[in-house]
Each structure stands twice: as C-alpha cells, then as structure tokens.
Design a protein around this motif. Sequence first.
Motif, PDB file in Angstrom:
ATOM      1  N   UNK A  35       0.848  -1.212   0.042  1.00 55.88           N
ATOM      2  CA  UNK A  35       0.657   0.680   0.073  1.00 55.88           C
ATOM      3  C   UNK A  35       0.738   0.972   0.407  1.00 55.88           C
ATOM      4  N   UNK A  36       0.098   2.189  -0.359  1.00 58.98           N
ATOM      5  CA  UNK A  36       0.821   3.417  -0.822  1.00 58.98           C
ATOM      6  C   UNK A  36       0.107   4.277   0.183  1.00 58.98           C
ATOM      7  N   UNK A  71     -11.762  19.530   3.977  1.00 59.80           N
ATOM      8  CA  UNK A  71     -10.358  18.944   3.910  1.00 59.80           C
ATOM      9  C   UNK A  71     -10.146  16.765   3.928  1.00 59.80           C
ATOM     10  N   UNK A  72      -9.671  16.553   3.591  1.00 65.89           N
ATOM     11  CA  UNK A  72      -9.036  14.988   3.976  1.00 65.89           C
ATOM     12  C   UNK A  72      -6.815  15.250   4.789  1.00 65.89           C
ATOM     13  N   UNK A  73      -6.994  14.493   5.074  1.00 65.89           N
ATOM     14  CA  UNK A  73      -5.292  14.409   5.778  1.00 65.89           C
ATOM     15  C   UNK A  73      -4.581  12.848   5.459  1.00 65.89           C
ATOM     16  N   UNK A  74      -5.020  12.265   4.393  1.00 64.37           N
ATOM     17  CA  UNK A  74      -4.092  11.551   3.443  1.00 64.37           C
ATOM     18  C   UNK A  74      -5.894  11.088   2.761  1.00 64.37           C
ATOM     19  N   UNK A  75      -4.613  10.150   1.179  1.00 64.74           N
ATOM     20  CA  UNK A  75      -5.163   8.837   0.395  1.00 64.74           C
ATOM     21  C   UNK A  75      -4.089   7.693   0.700  1.00 64.74           C
ATOM     22  N   UNK A  76      -5.473   6.636   0.930  1.00 67.35           N
ATOM     23  CA  UNK A  76      -4.782   5.044   1.400  1.00 67.35           C
ATOM     24  C   UNK A  76      -5.554   4.749  -0.530  1.00 67.35           C
ATOM     25  N   UNK A  77      -3.678   4.016  -1.054  1.00 71.09           N
ATOM     26  CA  UNK A  77      -3.812   3.400  -2.354  1.00 71.09           C
ATOM     27  C   UNK A  77      -3.211   2.436  -1.799  1.00 71.09           C
ATOM     28  N   UNK A  86      -8.505  -2.066   3.661  1.00 72.37           N
ATOM     29  CA  UNK A  86      -8.573  -1.968   5.857  1.00 72.37           C
ATOM     30  C   UNK A  86      -6.815  -1.240   6.031  1.00 72.37           C
ATOM     31  N   UNK A  87      -6.641  -1.697   5.269  1.00 71.28           N
ATOM     32  CA  UNK A  87      -5.638  -0.026   5.236  1.00 71.28           C
ATOM     33  C   UNK A  87      -5.509   1.413   5.769  1.00 71.28           C
ATOM     34  N   UNK A  88      -6.555   1.642   5.127  1.00 75.80           N
ATOM     35  CA  UNK A  88      -7.513   3.170   5.749  1.00 75.80           C
ATOM     36  C   UNK A  88      -7.090   3.426   7.271  1.00 75.80           C
ATOM     37  N   UNK A 126      -4.531 -14.611  -0.173  1.00 77.66           N
ATOM     38  CA  UNK A 126      -5.241 -14.849   1.152  1.00 77.66           C
ATOM     39  C   UNK A 126      -3.899 -13.325   1.687  1.00 77.66           C
ATOM     40  N   UNK A 127      -2.444 -13.050   1.416  1.00 78.63           N
ATOM     41  CA  UNK A 127      -2.275 -12.171   2.303  1.00 78.63           C
ATOM     42  C   UNK A 127      -2.271 -10.847   1.336  1.00 78.63           C
ATOM     43  N   UNK A 128      -2.716  -9.541   2.335  1.00 77.04           N
ATOM     44  CA  UNK A 128      -2.637  -8.856   1.540  1.00 77.04           C
ATOM     45  C   UNK A 128      -2.851  -7.491   1.998  1.00 77.04           C
ATOM     46  N   UNK A 129      -2.937  -6.235   2.258  1.00 73.34           N
ATOM     47  CA  UNK A 129      -2.609  -5.370   2.955  1.00 73.34           C
ATOM     48  C   UNK A 129      -3.655  -5.366   3.856  1.00 73.34           C
ATOM     49  N   UNK A 130      -3.161  -5.162   5.279  1.00 76.07           N
ATOM     50  CA  UNK A 130      -4.483  -4.883   5.911  1.00 76.07           C
ATOM     51  C   UNK A 130      -3.536  -3.151   7.244  1.00 76.07           C
ATOM     52  N   UNK A 131      -4.749  -2.942   8.189  1.00 77.25           N
ATOM     53  CA  UNK A 131      -4.882  -1.936   9.241  1.00 77.25           C
ATOM     54  C   UNK A 131      -3.414  -1.797   9.872  1.00 77.25           C
ATOM     55  N   UNK A 132      -2.178  -2.645   9.334  1.00 80.06           N
ATOM     56  CA  UNK A 132      -0.944  -2.290  10.118  1.00 80.06           C
ATOM     57  C   UNK A 132       0.124  -1.903   8.845  1.00 80.06           C
ATOM     58  N   UNK A 133      -0.326  -2.287   7.824  1.00 78.89           N
ATOM     59  CA  UNK A 133       0.295  -2.028   6.875  1.00 78.89           C
ATOM     60  C   UNK A 133       0.327  -0.798   5.819  1.00 78.89           C
TER      61      UNK A 133
END
Length: 340
Positions: A35-36, A71-77, A86-88, A126-133
């Motif tokens: 994720x970025x 306003x926003x404070x970030x964008x998650x890709x 869930x990364x957001x 089964x491996x994908x970005x999550x909150x920790x990522x």
Amino acid sequence: MRPTPSIPLPYAGSLTDVAGIEVGHFSDTRRPTGCTVILAREGAVGGVDVRGAAPGTRETDLLSPGNLVQQVHGVMLAGGSAWGLAAAEGAMRWLEERGVGMDVRFGTLPIVPAAVLFDLPMGDARIRPDAEAGYAACEAASKQAPAEGNVGAGSGALVGKLFGVDRAMKGGIGCASVTVGGVTVGALIACNALGDVIDPDTAQVVAGARTADGRSLLDTRRALMRGDVPKPLLAGTNTTLGVVATDAVLTKVQANRLAMAAHDGLARSINPVHTMSDGDTLFALATCRVPLEGNAPGMTVLSAMAAEVVAIATVRAVRAARSVTLGDWHIPSAVEFAGA
C-alpha cells in the motif's frame, strides 16, 4: 519471488514536490502486494473522479462538492482488492495518535479516503494489506521523492491482461511533477491496467499484452480492431489508481474538476482505459499554499498540468518496474523487453 534489478530513470519530479504532501510505501515481502499513503497533515481540499466501472473505494462520497467535509488528511492506495481497504484504518490510527484530523468534539477524526487495485494473481491471495500495513506506510512517509516501480500499491501490479494474465507484463508506481508560474502539480500513479501502457509522445506501446509466444508486444488496440477475441474477464481485476496534488488554493469544486481533468492523462497513456474491468480512480488534493491570482495559472492551465503529470507518471510506473518470477511464472518488465 525473484525480482530483477531496475535501471534508474531520470528524475521527472514527484508528488512530494508539492508543499504539504508526504508519501510512504509498505511493500509486503511475503508476496508482491502493498500500500501507498499520501499524507497532508495540515489538511488538503480534496476531490475525486472514478471512471472505471469496477471501483473499490472508501469515503469517496464525502469528497463530493455538495457534502460537508472540506479537507482530508490522507489518501490510501492499496493492493489486495476490497480487503486492502483495511489499510486506511491503520493510517487513521497513525494520524490520530499525532493529533491530526478534524475536531469532532469527542476526538480528532482523520479523514482518509482510499481506493484499491486487484493484485491477487501475484502469489498467495490470502496475503493482502491490512491496518498494520497502512500504519507501516505512514511510518515510512516523508517529503523525499518516493521510490517507483515494484513498491507499495504497485508491488503486485500487472498491465496488459486483456488476452490473459499469463501474457501480461509488470506494472508499478510512477511519479512526476511540473511547475508553471510558481504553481506545482504532481502525480503518483499505481498502474495495474487491463490495457497497454502507451508513450504519449511516440504513440508506441511501452508495456502490455504480449503475443502468444510471449516474446513481443501484441498492441492490444490493433489486436482488438482486427477482431482478436479477448479472454473472459472478471470485473474489477485490474485498476489504475492515483493522486494528483497541487499547492494552489482551490475550492472543493475545483479540486473535483482537477481530478476529472487528470483522467485525460490516463487516456493518453493507457489503451483501453476506464473499462468494465477497471476501477480507475484519481484523487486530487490542494494544499492551498499559492493563491491563483496575478500571473498564476488558472484552472485551464492547472488541468493541462494535471493531465500531463498523470501521463508521465503512468509511463514511468512501467518503465521503473522490475521483472518478477513466481515459481514457473515469469512476468517481464518494460526494461527487460527493451533489452536493457
């Protein structure tokens, strides 16, 4: 998973050239995904435009000009398809811990819209970005020019899948920026397109679907026009994501118009684009450091700048990418095909 070395590209600018913007990647070492995050700690006026027919998004409705939040404070890709949203949550936690967000009386609420791309064919799905990522991406964020290629949300990106994923090539992350009249516009693109990536200056295919023997570029547009039959597609299994940012003072309406104009850059550099199997989504952020007055460029010029940096960043995403081998599956890069 064995990536090949990449060849550094000449610097073409970065999203972080826009004052008030930071970028961080998380790349999962277990399989190509990640994720970025794009951070605007002081807040940025946001807009979005979704053109693909199969989007995976979070909190894009609040960016509509008629809605309350300004306003926003970030964008998650992120990769990982809808699971990657869930990364957001990790970005929200990271920003909240630092007191960044909107005061809602009972707490500080960070606003972090998100969008995802489909990279599940690359290794163990089964491996994908999550909150920790997402949290880790924030930890890595800085004002330095971010890495390009096989990183972050572009780690598992592929391009040119219309005739089968086995004939695809490696996609990735690309950046660019331009400054005109004291105003800067930058872009970051995670290119995981169904179509080919085209150099808009030469109209030549840079990366995309390969011929049946895998040794040459097919040219998807010409193949479709002569009647070649594409393989059946699962909706949403592609998608190009990106963020365009500027230091200009924009309203929410103008930020949304900038996001719309930025898609012209995708249309110049991807063919076909905005398909039923892509969720192409571009966000626009304005950090509002430079008033649009005097000789500063207006919205027409800003729109042209946005389309230009998106086109450049999209091509860089595949030119910076490295080939990857997963077991018996070799995914070549544009650099490998160019014989570099």
